[in-house]
Design an enzyme around this catalytic site. Structure first.
Site, PDB file in Angstrom:
ATOM      1  N   LYS A 133       0.824  -1.213   0.000  1.00 10.04           N
ATOM      2  CA  LYS A 133       0.000   0.000   0.000  1.00 10.04           C
ATOM      3  C   LYS A 133       0.853   1.257   0.000  1.00 10.04           C
ATOM      4  CE  LYS A 133      -4.043  -1.907   0.083  1.00 10.04           C
ATOM      5  NZ  LYS A 133      -4.816  -2.005  -1.121  1.00 10.04           N
ATOM      6  N   LYS A 184      -2.725 -12.138  -9.198  1.00 11.58           N
ATOM      7  CA  LYS A 184      -4.065 -12.616  -8.868  1.00 11.58           C
ATOM      8  C   LYS A 184      -5.144 -11.642  -9.349  1.00 11.58           C
ATOM      9  CE  LYS A 184      -4.639 -10.250  -4.542  1.00 11.58           C
ATOM     10  NZ  LYS A 184      -5.617 -10.041  -3.515  1.00 11.58           N
ATOM     11  N   LYS A 228      -9.601  -6.630  -6.781  1.00  8.02           N
ATOM     12  CA  LYS A 228     -10.547  -5.544  -7.013  1.00  8.02           C
ATOM     13  C   LYS A 228      -9.848  -4.304  -7.531  1.00  8.02           C
ATOM     14  CE  LYS A 228     -14.176  -6.582  -3.743  1.00  8.02           C
ATOM     15  NZ  LYS A 228     -14.623  -6.340  -2.378  1.00  8.02           N
TER      16      LYS A 228
END
Ligand code: TRP
Length: 334
Positions: A111, A194, A197
């Site tokens: 992040k 992967k 979202k």
């Protein structure tokens, strides 16, 4: 009965990664365990959603949960922010969580790279809030995808640490759970990594037929195999992984053979993949639309789920407070 808990953040829509990586396990567990499934709306605040969109985000995931097969008669289905007990545990667990270990969490490091202008304290303590979600129900099993393993390890560390620190046995150590041998990792359509979202590489349960086909046809591949039985490059292997998830075995075998003898046409593979994805998701899409509209039904589901969740949470919190040493002046109740 063992206690199961899991949740998904209320950002965006559920995609195949959520469905096959998590939801399908939830659904199977409903009959054999005491299940709690929730929508992690507080977790989604780390990215500062606009207040006008915030509730719709929660409602979307709720409708998608129910359309996928979560059964409110079998499981407690609730929204994180309706259970304030979680937050009391969160503050207590924060006191035994250390800056160093939180900074070393892979998701935190990711992040920092992705949103350098918004490295808020909520991001740093994300795993602590997640541990609170789990430990407040003294959950034993947590069905999650592979990407959550490290967070779950943190929940175990905090459970052990709390018990040792306060010389108690309040918390069991929660374990990751799924029915297969391995946690399922659903790849994205962009060649690597992967389905996520925030990665923009997903197929969503609410996608219509046309956009599913379009996304799948655009998926990254390569020029095709030139030698028999050669190893698949990652983008192609990913399409096969998806095919294994949504198609039947004979289809997978057929395309594996044609890959191995170099006759494969990726266009055919993709067409088949799109068709089989549609077969799985379009019925769910139809149910999502029905359920999303049904305010009264959603209210009932959440009411029942919240009552169950708060009852369980309050029982845990009572023991937690006792262990920490709280004695209120305001009540004789201990
Ligand atoms: N971190 C999870 C995710 O990103 C969501 C989550 C929050 C969760 N709290 C949880 C998952 C507790 C399992 C248990 O998907």
């Amino acid at each position: 009965m063992e206690i199961v808990l899991s949740g998904i953040r209320s950002t965006g829509h559920l995609h195949l990664g959520n469905y096959y990586g998590a939801l399908r396990n939830y659904i199977k567990m409903q009959d054999n365990f005491n299940c709690f499934f929730f929508i992690a709306d507080l977790h989604s605040l780390t990215t500062h959603p606009h207040p006008d969109d915030f509730h719709a985000g929660v409602r979307t995931i709720l409708a998608e949960y129910l359309a996928s097969g979560l059964d409110p008669q079998k499981s407690a289905i609730f929204v994180q922010s309706d259970v304030p007990e979680i937050l009391e545990l969160y503050i207590l667990l924060n006191m035994i969580s250390y800056k160093g270990e939180l900074e070393r969490t892979t998701s935190f490091k990711d992040k920092i790279r992705q949103q350098p202008d918004n490295v808020n304290a909520g991001l740093l303590t994300y795993p602590v809030l997640m541990a609170s979600d789990i430990l407040i129900h003294r959950a034993n099993l947590v069905p999650v995808g592979k990407d959550q393993e490290q967070h779950l390890e943190m929940a175990r560390v905090l459970a052990r640490r709390f018990n040792t620190f306060y010389n108690s046995e309040v918390f069991p150590e929660p374990k990751a759970f799924n029915f297969g041998d391995d946690l399922v990792k659903v790849p994205g359509l962009d060649g690597s990594g992967k389905m996520g979202k925030s990665e923009g590489n997903g197929v969503y349960l609410c996608d219509d037929e046309k956009s599913i086909r379009k996304k799948v046809m655009k998926a990254v591949t390569d020029a095709g195999p030139t030698e028999h039985n050669s190893e698949m490059p990652e983008p192609v292997a990913n399409l096969f992984t998806l095919l294994k998830i949504v198609s039947d075995q004979s289809t997978v075998e057929e395309f594996t053979n044609s890959y191995n003898n170099c006759t494969i046409r990726y266009g055919d593979l993709k067409k088949q993949l799109a068709e089989d994805i549609c077969k799985q998701t379009l019925p769910i899409k139809a149910r999502i639309e029905e359920i999303y509209k049904d305010e009264e039904y959603l209210r009932k589901v959440v009411k029942r789920g919240t009552d169950l969740a708060r009852e369980s949470a309050q029982a845990t919190l009572k023991e937690v407070r006792k262990a920490v040493g709280f004695r209120s002046f305001l009540s004789s109740d201990d």
